[in-house]
Design a protein around this motif. Structure first.
Motif, PDB file in Angstrom:
ATOM      1  N   ALA A  58      25.721  81.564  34.424  1.00  0.00           N
ATOM      2  CA  ALA A  58      26.729  81.398  33.513  1.00  0.00           C
ATOM      3  C   ALA A  58      27.247  82.522  32.783  1.00  0.00           C
ATOM      4  O   ALA A  58      26.630  83.492  32.627  1.00  0.00           O
ATOM      5  CB  ALA A  58      26.591  80.082  32.665  1.00  0.00           C
ATOM      6  N   ASP A  59      28.751  82.590  32.219  1.00  0.00           N
ATOM      7  CA  ASP A  59      28.850  83.755  31.448  1.00  0.00           C
ATOM      8  C   ASP A  59      28.564  83.637  30.052  1.00  0.00           C
ATOM      9  O   ASP A  59      27.818  82.680  29.624  1.00  0.00           O
ATOM     10  CB  ASP A  59      30.671  83.593  31.406  1.00  0.00           C
ATOM     11  N   ARG A  60      28.396  84.936  29.505  1.00  0.00           N
ATOM     12  CA  ARG A  60      27.720  85.173  28.403  1.00  0.00           C
ATOM     13  C   ARG A  60      28.139  84.476  27.095  1.00  0.00           C
ATOM     14  O   ARG A  60      27.391  84.206  26.322  1.00  0.00           O
ATOM     15  CB  ARG A  60      27.844  86.737  28.050  1.00  0.00           C
ATOM     16  N   GLU A  61      29.498  84.143  27.266  1.00  0.00           N
ATOM     17  CA  GLU A  61      30.041  83.227  26.028  1.00  0.00           C
ATOM     18  C   GLU A  61      29.468  81.836  25.939  1.00  0.00           C
ATOM     19  O   GLU A  61      29.336  81.449  24.869  1.00  0.00           O
ATOM     20  CB  GLU A  61      31.696  83.006  26.370  1.00  0.00           C
ATOM     21  N   THR A  62      28.852  81.176  27.127  1.00  0.00           N
ATOM     22  CA  THR A  62      28.286  80.019  26.960  1.00  0.00           C
ATOM     23  C   THR A  62      27.038  80.133  25.944  1.00  0.00           C
ATOM     24  O   THR A  62      26.749  79.103  25.225  1.00  0.00           O
ATOM     25  CB  THR A  62      27.807  79.673  28.325  1.00  0.00           C
ATOM     26  N   ARG A  93      29.039  86.386  36.898  1.00  0.00           N
ATOM     27  CA  ARG A  93      28.812  85.320  35.869  1.00  0.00           C
ATOM     28  C   ARG A  93      30.159  84.659  36.381  1.00  0.00           C
ATOM     29  O   ARG A  93      31.099  84.814  36.394  1.00  0.00           O
ATOM     30  CB  ARG A  93      29.016  85.888  34.665  1.00  0.00           C
ATOM     31  N   PRO A 123      32.148  81.201  34.985  1.00  0.00           N
ATOM     32  CA  PRO A 123      32.841  80.596  33.740  1.00  0.00           C
ATOM     33  C   PRO A 123      32.261  79.246  33.748  1.00  0.00           C
ATOM     34  O   PRO A 123      32.150  78.484  34.735  1.00  0.00           O
ATOM     35  CB  PRO A 123      34.258  80.506  33.706  1.00  0.00           C
TER      36      PRO A 123
END
Length: 456
Positions: free
Chosen positions: A48-52, A75, A77
């Motif tokens: 998954a993306d880092r923002e998660t 990654r 989204p």
């Protein structure tokens, strides 16, 4: 594996919880990807993306520096509408009819894959995997759950391109590891899908023998493909063994490292701690520190925060999250390690292996039937409880305190020696070697001219 230059097999490692995720399973994911890379595989990690993690679960960004530089991290989204707390991002439907919105959200979540919260990721995930395979043919998929949607990549590339795969269960899908009951009904989407996945898998990995045995009984026709790959500890980050009592003596410091969920008997521990600290000379002035997250999300559980605060006058405190690089440092401040776990025959904490490496007295505050008991059986400074009554917990805490003050150097050395077999490398190496022997790197001729890029 000694792969010839230019012919190293390409492994696609799928794990939603990859660095900088801070969940307990991230250490297994990190070690597995690094383990394949160390053995000569070319590794692509799909996650998954880092923002998660930064936004929803909390993150340990220090873990990113520990990923083998040869690994390509892709990654994808990931949307998590149910955890979106910014009301400015809410639809009018959610704002004015939250219950109806939630029911609608659940239906949409499980439309493509039967897993609430994660099902919608199947489409983006399998498309990303197909793109990776089209650019550089994948020889093996290793998918690590949970979430179980990670397995959708294994199924997709197997069905569309014949890629073999390994299912790595960090937990279980059909089994509640805490109470031992079956979670999903026979004939349900999950039951049918899991059977299809397991029957087509090259190998299926489980973290302990009880979980593996449960699945072998359920799927006897493929039992020989199921293996126990215990979590183990990472030697480079494990605590330095305490081979002598701390001198000069000071009030004892007890410590817990790990995520505290609602299943963890923290209240029972606190009751036993209160009793022991009030009556034992060994615990005079002693402290107990809880390191990690209180709950699974970035914001600490208010209930657990209050519980610890209620016992602050007795030396119990919450120290906050702990970066992987600080683990050694924090263990070095402990005199006694606290293993506080939820009940369950099938439950093994990854931290139990790291605890043994410390050579410290270990107090097990959990149901004795917990699978962690199997790991600790024979550890010289292990102080388990027969039940979670305050008196029982207090007695174990007192005995551990006495051991912290008086255990001989020989006994501590025996604890160190006991732990050697639980190095994570020793758990992973046999399986990676077996897979290496059975994989033939795919050539351009093996790679289909066209590959479905839509989710199956």
């Amino acid at each position: 594996m000694a792969a010839a230059e230019g012919h190293a097999p390409h492994v696609l490692y799928v794990a939603w919880g990859f660095p900088p995720c801070r969940g307990g399973g991230v250490y297994r994911a990190l070690a597995t990807a690094n383990g394949f890379a160390a053995q000569g595989f070319r590794v692509t990690a799909l996650t998954a993306d880092r923002e998660t993690f930064l936004k929803y679960t909390g993150a340990d960004t220090s873990l990113e520096a520990l990923v083998d530089p040869s690994i390509e991290v892709v990654r994808v989204p990931f949307a998590w509408p149910s955890l979106e707390m910014d009301v400015r991002e809410w639809s009018a439907f959610r704002a004015f009819a939250p219950r109806l919105w939630w029911r609608s959200r659940v239906r949409r979540d499980v439309r493509d894959f039967p897993e609430v919260g994660y099902g919608p990721w199947k489409g983006p995930l399998t498309r990303a995997a197909a793109e990776v395979h089209a650019a550089d043919p994948v020889d093996l998929v290793v998918a690590s759950a949970n979430p179980n949607v990670d397995f959708s990549v294994a199924q997709h590339l197997h069905e569309t391109a014949g890629v073999p795969y390994v299912m790595d269960y960090r937990d279980a899908w059909m089994l509640d590891v805490f109470d031992g009951h079956q979670v999903h009904e026979e004939g349900s989407k999950v039951a049918v899908l899991e059977r299809d996945l397991i029957e087509s898998a090259t190998e299926v990995w489980f973290v302990n023998t009880p979980i593996c045995a449960w699945h072998q009984r359920r799927y006897p026709e493929v039992a020989d493909r199921m293996h126990v790959v215990a979590n183990g500890y990472d030697p480079e980050f494990a605590p330095t063994p305490r081979l002598a009592a701390r001198k000069p003596p000071r009030p004892l410091r007890y410590g817990y490292i790990g995520t505290v969920s609602s299943k963890v008997p923290l209240a029972e521990f606190a009751a036993g701690w209160s009793l022991a600290r009030g009556r034992s000379s060994a615990l005079a002035g002693a402290t107990a520190e809880v390191w990690g997250y209180l709950g699974f999300y970035a914001t600490p559980s208010p209930h657990l925060v209050r519980l610890i605060a209620d016992h602050a006058h007795e030396g119990l405190s919450y120290a906050g999250p702990l970066a992987k690089q600080r683990v050694k440092e924090v263990y070095d401040t402990f005199d006694v390690a606290l293993l506080i776990l939820g009940a369950g025959l099938y439950v093994t904490s990854g931290k139990v292996f790291e605890y043994t490496a410390s050579a410290l007295p270990i107090v097990s505050v959990h149901d004795p039937r917990n699978a962690a008991s199997d790991v600790l059986e024979g550890y010289p400074l292990w102080f388990p409880v027969a039940d979670l009554e305050p008196e029982t917990v207090a007695t174990a805490l007192e005995k551990a305190g006495e051991a912290a003050l008086n255990a001989s150097d020989e006994v501590r050395a025996s604890c160190r020696d006991f732990a050697v077999k639980y190095s994570r490398e020793l758990q992973l190496a046999p399986r990676i070697a077996a897979l290496a022997d059975g994989i033939r790197p795919r050539t351009g001729a093996d790679h289909p001219e066209t590959l479905t890029t839509e989710a199956s």
